[in-house]
Design a protein around this motif. Structure first.
Motif, short mmCIF file in Angstrom:
data_model
loop_
_atom_site.label_atom_id
_atom_site.label_comp_id
_atom_site.label_asym_id
_atom_site.label_seq_id
_atom_site.Cartn_x
_atom_site.Cartn_y
_atom_site.Cartn_z
N THR A 1 36.05 50.47 40.98
CA THR A 1 35.55 48.96 40.46
C THR A 1 37.02 48.13 39.97
O THR A 1 37.28 47.12 40.61
CB THR A 1 34.68 48.92 39.52
N LEU A 2 37.61 48.96 39.24
CA LEU A 2 38.96 48.23 38.73
C LEU A 2 39.89 48.02 39.83
O LEU A 2 40.19 46.75 39.94
CB LEU A 2 39.45 49.11 37.72
N LEU A 3 40.14 48.90 40.83
CA LEU A 3 41.10 48.64 41.87
C LEU A 3 40.45 47.52 42.83
O LEU A 3 41.29 46.85 43.26
CB LEU A 3 41.19 50.10 42.61
N MET A 4 39.17 47.76 43.04
CA MET A 4 38.71 46.66 44.08
C MET A 4 38.80 45.13 43.53
O MET A 4 39.03 44.43 44.04
CB MET A 4 37.28 47.07 44.40
N LEU A 5 38.59 45.12 42.51
CA LEU A 5 38.69 43.69 41.54
C LEU A 5 39.87 43.24 41.27
O LEU A 5 40.17 42.12 41.32
CB LEU A 5 37.74 43.91 40.25
N VAL A 6 40.82 44.09 41.27
CA VAL A 6 42.32 43.90 41.05
C VAL A 6 42.75 43.36 42.38
O VAL A 6 43.43 42.22 42.55
CB VAL A 6 43.25 44.91 40.79
N CYS B 1 45.57 48.42 46.95
CA CYS B 1 44.26 48.49 46.15
C CYS B 1 43.04 48.55 46.62
O CYS B 1 42.25 49.63 46.33
CB CYS B 1 44.37 47.23 45.16
N TYR B 2 42.68 47.67 47.80
CA TYR B 2 41.56 47.87 48.74
C TYR B 2 41.33 49.65 49.23
O TYR B 2 40.46 50.08 49.39
CB TYR B 2 41.61 47.08 49.76
N SER B 3 42.39 49.92 49.57
CA SER B 3 42.66 51.07 50.30
C SER B 3 42.55 52.46 49.22
O SER B 3 41.54 53.40 49.45
CB SER B 3 44.04 51.46 51.03
N MET C 1 40.10 41.69 37.60
CA MET C 1 40.38 40.17 37.94
C MET C 1 41.65 39.82 37.03
O MET C 1 42.37 39.08 37.64
CB MET C 1 39.05 39.27 37.72
N ILE C 2 41.51 40.25 35.96
CA ILE C 2 42.73 39.57 35.12
C ILE C 2 43.78 40.24 35.34
O ILE C 2 45.01 39.73 35.70
CB ILE C 2 42.42 39.80 33.30
N GLY C 3 43.62 41.75 35.79
CA GLY C 3 44.92 42.41 36.30
C GLY C 3 45.24 42.03 37.59
O GLY C 3 46.70 41.95 37.72
#
Length: 468
Positions: free
Chosen positions: A17-22, A169-171, A145-147
């Protein structure tokens, strides 16, 4: 089953989730800033965000079918690969029409990824830990999102580098979920939509969800262009966005606690009224620097708590077996509002000026406030009328001698056995047995039976002289 530490148990999903939202948080801001630097009309910027949310709406149906057919992990991997390719496609072409199509596809892929993550968490989190798990999920989303904003601030000239990191990040978000040792959840079951039924049942909640979608879509899509029009640099724009998102993150827990103690309808009306005033000041006053950051911080507190409060307000007014259908209806309503809001706001910004972003949001909040007041008043009137009707149905007789059984008892022409049978009617006993226990504690059936005995004795006393 989860372990004692839900954070460790679902660490792979949280990292995904963290990588996806970045990636998602930075991509939206990147596109807004890129188009603003090219002096593209605001309508195109609004259309970009509208297409993304329109893709989310379409993905809600497509995602169910894909996950049911190939499973959660395969569906997530395929969606992430498609979204990553779409992000990189912005390097290959500057054709805005193609960008719009890419935004729709990204929205569809992101919705499928959201569905995989949330259904996974919802199914495998224990009841005693579900609140903690989803709180951690929301915190991770906001931090991502903040990241994304912080990452973008490192590239003032934009260029290709941010898109490369976004695609990476998506990958990379595929890796934790692909290597997790957790068993994937059962296939999703399609949730039926009952839009009209829920609009009649919870009109205040769905109205608030619609307006929250219009505000969120307009802000995420057009706030970077608004900030750029104020002369902000890329670093300042990302700080402006990060401050708003951080406010939304910090407000979730205390606002949730407040909504458990104060009626949620009242909180929604307060938020709508406060947003109306705040955004009107932002639109009219020449705010900049610290003043603008403080204003957008309070905006994040009020605007980003509308959706969770409205969702909780809706769920408290429906039965348990209707909540899956309600969730699907809420998501669809939010997506439609988020698709419409950026188009309207960007048109006003193009015709009048960048300040119309917050003027539009102020109008939305004021319309919500009026709608909530009207619906609340109508519901109170309807409830009062129902209570009056119920009180009228259980009102006792006036006690007039004409309407009393004693009138028949005093009539010498009436046979004693007939009167006794009428006053000790078996239908009364049968009716009493059908009344649920505790239905109306004010009715004393034993006292009523004693009254019947008294009436019978009175009749016999009145008849005896005449018979003798």
């Amino acid at each position: 089953m989860t372990s004692k530490s839900p954070y460790r148990s679902f660490s792979a999903l949280f990292l995904t989730t963290l990588l996806m939202l970045v990636a998602q948080g930075s991509l939206s801001t990147y596109l807004g800033l890129s188009l603003a630097q090219q002096n593209v009309d605001s309508v195109w910027i609004g259309a970009m965000m509208s297409c993304y949310y329109f893709g989310l709406v379409l993905g809600s149906k497509l995602g169910h079918k894909v996950i049911a057919r190939v499973g959660h992990i395969r569906a997530f991997v395929a969606s992430a690969a498609i979204v990553s390719a779409c992000a990189m496609s912005h390097v290959l072409t500057q054709q805005l029409e193609i960008w719009l199509v890419m935004r729709v596809i990204v929205g569809m892929g992101m919705m499928c990824q959201y569905m995989v993550l949330e259904s996974w968490l919802n199914e495998q989190a224990e009841s005693s830990q579900r609140g903690t798990v989803f709180a951690a999920y929301m915190i991770t989303s906001y931090l991502g999102m903040i990241g994304g904003q912080i990452m973008l601030s490192q590239f003032p000239a934009l260029g290709i580098a941010p898109l490369l990191i976004i695609s990476m990040c998506y990958s990379l978000c595929i890796v934790p979920i692909a290597l997790t040792t957790r068993i994937h959840p059962a296939p999703l079951q399609p949730a039926p939509l009952k839009i009209l039924a829920f609009w009649k049942l919870v009109p205040q909640s769905l109205t608030a969800v619609t307006v929250a979608g219009m505000m969120a879509g307009s802000f995420y899509g057009l706030a970077p262009a608004y900030a750029a029009s104020k002369g902000m640099t890329t670093e300042q724009v990302t700080l402006f966005m990060s401050m708003t998102i951080l406010a939304g993150l910090l407000a979730q827990w205390p606002m949730g606690k407040i909504s458990d103690r104060i009626p949620r309808g009242r909180i929604l009306r307060f938020n709508a009224a406060a947003l109306t005033i705040l955004t009107l000041f932002i639109a009219l006053l020449p705010l900049s620097g610290i003043g603008l950051l403080v204003a957008t911080f309070f905006y994040g507190i009020l605007a980003f708590t509308l959706y969770p409060i409205a969702s909780a307000f809706a769920n408290q007014n429906v039965e348990q077996n209707d909540r899956v259908a309600l969730s699907a209806t809420i998501l669809l309503t939010f997506g439609l509002g988020a698709s419409l809001g950026p188009l309207l706001a960007s048109t006003l910004m193009q015709l009048i000026g960048p300040a119309m972003l917050y003027a539009f949001i102020s109008c939305c909040a004021f319309s919500l406030f009026l709608r909530l007041l009207r619906v609340n008043y109508t519901q109170k009137q309807a409830k009062r009328m129902m209570e009056e009707q119920q009180n009228a149905q259980f009102k006792m007789g006036s006690g007039d001698l004409v309407s009393s059984p004693l009138a028949a008892a005093l009539d010498p022409r009436v046979d004693q056995d007939v009167v006794t049978a009428q006053m000790r009617d078996d239908d009364f006993i049968a009716t009493r047995q059908q009344v649920p226990a505790g239905y109306d504690e004010d009715i004393d059936f034993q006292a009523i039976e004693d009254d019947y005995d008294s009436l019978t004795n009175t009749y016999r006393t009145a008849k005896t002289p005449a018979d003798s």
